[in-house]
Design a protein around this motif. Structure first.
Motif, short mmCIF file in Angstrom:
data_model
loop_
_atom_site.label_atom_id
_atom_site.label_comp_id
_atom_site.label_asym_id
_atom_site.label_seq_id
_atom_site.Cartn_x
_atom_site.Cartn_y
_atom_site.Cartn_z
N GLU A 1 -1.19 7.13 2.51
CA GLU A 1 -0.37 6.04 3.06
C GLU A 1 1.07 6.52 3.27
O GLU A 1 1.69 6.23 4.29
CB GLU A 1 -0.36 4.84 2.11
N GLY B 1 -0.69 2.45 -2.92
CA GLY B 1 -1.88 3.10 -2.38
C GLY B 1 -1.86 4.61 -2.57
O GLY B 1 -0.95 5.17 -3.17
N ARG C 1 0.82 -1.22 0.00
CA ARG C 1 0.00 0.00 0.00
C ARG C 1 0.86 1.27 0.00
O ARG C 1 0.46 2.30 -0.50
CB ARG C 1 -0.90 0.03 1.24
N LEU C 2 2.02 1.17 0.64
CA LEU C 2 2.93 2.31 0.70
C LEU C 2 3.27 2.81 -0.70
O LEU C 2 3.37 4.01 -0.93
CB LEU C 2 4.23 1.88 1.38
#
Lengths: 203, 358
Positions: free
Chosen positions: B125, B121, B117-118
């Motif tokens: 995030e 996303g 997600r880093l």
């Protein structure tokens, strides 16, 4: 406590008591149970004292400190001719005025009745601000000391008052922040220490 | 660094104690035995939050009123958190009132499969990543972030209420002051973060992959002029903010952009590239925490190696040895770690078995 052990009257009393600061549900139940052991005349006296609260105690007309209405509409501070009327200390609540009074402070007060917090539905209209503006506009007032709390809402309240009351000849001040007297420096929290260093005094 | 960990009523653990050593420790076990929960316990003891969930109620053991985590640090001090309906913090035998003072002891950095997600996303995030790192590097930054967040929510509420400017101004002043502190802190550590990211990425990505990391402030300001720029930006944006009911300008809209050939990795990178970039970013954060002023870091690695091919996995695992303390959760300890002398702890149904000879 289970419902079987708690008659309706006792439960209602505990419910009322639990609204007091520092009393959770459990300690309110214990307090209510303790009252069961009081003698009838003691309970009656307590009830009378509670009933007379709303009649005998009200807010000071000027500063909103609680005062004995039977002795007039001014609180002992505002009625005392020896108090310094040129200095008004603004606090959020009465409990915050107590340590200031104990410090030997000799000016007057103004109790706001809270602090600005739009998320909690508290705007300027919910606080005693218009009366503060009027008091600070009078010629005898030289300084308003903003003793609101140091959290973000307290800071916003102080900033709002500073803009509301600003006029030439009026000093606006804020309580100093830093390390408590007698504190162990090794356990001082970092935010207080940072403030103490930023606002350090010449030795 | 942690030398001992004690757990009570946390996730699947009833009671568990573990002596810990510097270097790499591997928590080995089948799925669902509590490996990740051990990492989570260390993370929570460090940051008072979980890297797996935002719901604290999920952390305590089923039907238990609270959980307790206690750690001994390498200087002999003990820190402990008891989390039930309320939270109690202790450090060095004293109650700690503020969580911002408690989170200064451990400096955990977690790498987990969700980290994609880093990179993949939304910007939020990566901002959260920046904020946690900033808070670990400086308690003052944590304080500024909290003030900023509170003042922001209060101003947004006033915008929705269509309150007059006189009511907005006090909050804008506080937003500008705390926001300027946030911007300055980010700008100060960003060059180091970028260098550490590029270094880690160079080891993990194929040679010559054109990666870069960029901090894009939502409000540009000359160094030292952040507060003034924010005040002006907030004032200027008022009419539009009133329409939207939210605040458009400020560091809560800063972007940490991961770039591949000058384009956003989140929209142009492959799944694999995003996973590697996320790992590089976490390693970079841990690198920054190796400093005399910052705690730790304690690296917590939750089975991210499954996504790497064998060559990159070995590069990654070798790189871990530069950190003072690393805990890795995996189903089977990789040979390179076993041969490298890593300590192995078996985790079985919430119980810990240390290998003979330890």
């Amino acid at each position: 406590m289970s419902r079987e052990l708690q008659p309706e009257a006792l439960r209602r009393l505990a419910e009322s008591l639990s609204r007091l600061p520092g009393l959770g549900r459990r300690s309110a139940e214990r307090a209510a149970l303790a009252l069961l052991d009081w003698k009838p005349d003691e309970l009656k006296q307590l009830a009378e004292r509670l009933a007379s609260l709303s009649e005998d105690v009200g807010n000071c007309r000027l500063c909103f400190l609680p005062t004995d209405l039977r002795k007039g509409e001014l609180c002992p501070v505002c009625a005392d001719p020896r108090r310094d009327r040129s200095l008004i200390c603004v606090v959020e609540s009465v409990s915050m005025a107590v340590p200031i009074e104990k410090s030997g402070y000799r000016g007057c007060y103004h109790v706001l009745g809270g602090k600005l917090s739009p998320l909690d539905g508290v705007g300027p209209g919910q606080l005693h601000l218009e009366s503060l503006r009027q008091r600070s506009a009078e010629a005898e007032c030289r300084e308003v000391l903003l003793a609101t709390s140091t959290d973000i809402e307290g800071q916003a309240t102080a900033a709002y008052i500073a803009e509301l009351c600003a006029r030439p000849g009026l000093t606006l001040s804020r309580l100093a922040q830093g390390i408590p007297i007698g504190a162990d420096l090794s356990h001082t929290d970092s935010a207080s220490m940072a403030m103490a260093i930023a606002r350090r005094n010449q030795f | 660094m942690l030398t001992r960990l004690e757990i009570r009523d946390f996730r699947c653990f009833g009671e568990a104690q573990l002596e810990l050593s510097p270097g790499i420790t591997v928590f080995e076990g089948a799925n669902g035995q509590g490996k990740t929960s051990l990492l989570e316990a260390v993370f929570f003891l460090g940051l008072l939050r979980s890297f797996r969930t935002g719901d604290l109620r999920l952390l305590k053991r089923w039907k238990c009123p609270s959980f307790l985590l206690r750690g001994r640090l390498d200087d002999g001090q003990e820190i402990a958190v008891e989390q039930g309906a309320e939270r109690r913090l202790r450090a060095a035998g004293q109650a700690v009132g503020r969580s911002s003072d408690f989170v200064r002891y451990l400096g955990p950095v977690a790498l987990s499969p969700e980290d994609i997600r880093l990179a993949k996303g939304p910007a939020a995030e990566r901002r959260q990543f920046l904020d946690i790192l900033g808070s670990q590097l400086s308690a003052a930054t944590l304080g500024a972030l909290r003030d900023y967040d509170k003042a922001l929510r209060q101003r947004n509420q006033l915008l929705r209420l269509q309150a007059p400017d006189a009511q907005l101004r006090p909050w804008e002043g506080l937003l500008a002051r705390s926001g300027a502190a946030v911007m300055q802190a980010r700008a100060a550590f960003f060059p180091d973060l970028r260098a550490a990211f590029l270094d880690a990425a160079a080891a993990l990505f194929p040679a010559g992959t054109p990666l870069d990391l960029k901090l894009v402030p939502a409000v540009s300001a000359a160094p030292g002029g952040e507060e003034e720029s924010l005040i002006l930006a907030l004032e200027e944006a008022r009419p539009r903010d009133r329409e939207l009911g939210s605040t458009a300008a400020g560091p809560h809209r800063d972007e940490l952009a991961i770039l591949l050939q000058g384009r956003s990795l989140s929209s142009h990178g492959s799944e694999g590239q995003c996973r590697l970039a996320a790992i590089a970013l976490r390693l970079a954060a841990a690198e920054l925490l190796i400093s005399p002023e910052a705690p730790g870091p304690i690296l917590l690695v939750d089975d991210v190696t499954g996504e790497l091919d064998s060559q990159r996995r070995d590069v990654f695992l070798q790189r871990l040895s530069r950190f003072p303390q690393v805990f890795i959760a995996c189903t089977e300890c990789p040979a390179i770690l076993r041969d490298g002398g890593a300590r192995i702890v078996q985790v079985e149904g919430g119980r810990l078995v240390q290998n003979a000879g330890d």
